[in-house]
Enzyme design. Structure first.
Site, PDB file in Angstrom:
ATOM      1  N   CYS A  53       0.301  -1.421  -0.424  1.00  0.00           N
ATOM      2  CA  CYS A  53       0.002  -0.059   0.393  1.00  0.00           C
ATOM      3  C   CYS A  53       0.932   1.275   0.276  1.00  0.00           C
ATOM      4  O   CYS A  53       0.693   2.189  -0.177  1.00  0.00           O
ATOM      5  CB  CYS A  53      -0.761  -0.086   1.285  1.00  0.00           C
ATOM      6  N   THR A  54       2.145   0.859   0.045  1.00  0.00           N
ATOM      7  CA  THR A  54       3.035   2.794   0.641  1.00  0.00           C
ATOM      8  C   THR A  54       3.291   2.205  -0.897  1.00  0.00           C
ATOM      9  O   THR A  54       3.744   3.628  -1.285  1.00  0.00           O
ATOM     10  CB  THR A  54       3.613   2.249   1.629  1.00  0.00           C
TER      11      THR A  54
END
Length: 162
Positions: A53-54
């Site tokens: 997600c980062t």
């Protein structure tokens, strides 16, 4: 909080996305109608500050000026709280807003809650998915089960093709 239009049906490609309102990291209630006249890349991701997600969010942030040139807003959505979103945004200096769908109403509308296998245990979670909405509020792109790395560039290419 999807009050503008309580939705029972799922969205369909080529159809208008029902109006919705949901809490935003900008300290306001986000309304889909507030972006009429712009394209929207609405990406759903499982959890703030996790590796995939980062990576995905950093890539969207890096390409944000190019999305803006295409009259396109990038917006992330997860089930995380606004407090969690604020930490995520501050840590990586994201320039776009994140929507907090703790009640899973927007996730339900876009049908992104799926059974996942996590360390041998079945759990319900967000399947990484992205939706592109055109200037008139119609769903023109639906991408599911995507890989985080390189996805933002693929979405930019798609938006440019519209």
């Amino acid at each position: 909080m999807i009050k503008e239009h309580q939705v029972a049906a799922k969205i369909e490609l080529g159809k208008k996305v029902p109006a919705f309102k949901i809490p935003s990291s900008r300290g306001e209630t986000f309304s889909l109608s507030s972006l009429k006249g712009k394209k929207i890349v609405l990406y759903f991701y499982p959890k703030d500050s996790t590796p995939g997600c980062t990576t995905e969010s950093i890539e969207f942030n890096d390409l944000l000026p190019k999305f803006k040139k295409e009259n396109t807003e990038v917006i992330g959505v997860s089930r995380d709280s606004l407090k969690s979103h604020d930490k995520f945004i501050c840590k990586y200096d994201f320039k776009f807003q994140l929507l907090s769908d703790e009640e899973e109403e927007l996730c339900g509308l876009f049908d992104v809650i799926k059974e996942k296998n996590m360390y041998g245990k079945k759990v319900m979670g967000i399947e990484r998915s992205t939706f592109v909405i055109d200037e008139d509020g119609k769903l023109v792109g639906e991408f599911r089960k995507i890989k985080a790395e390189g996805h933002a560039a693929e979405m930019l290419k798609f938006v440019k093709s519209l």
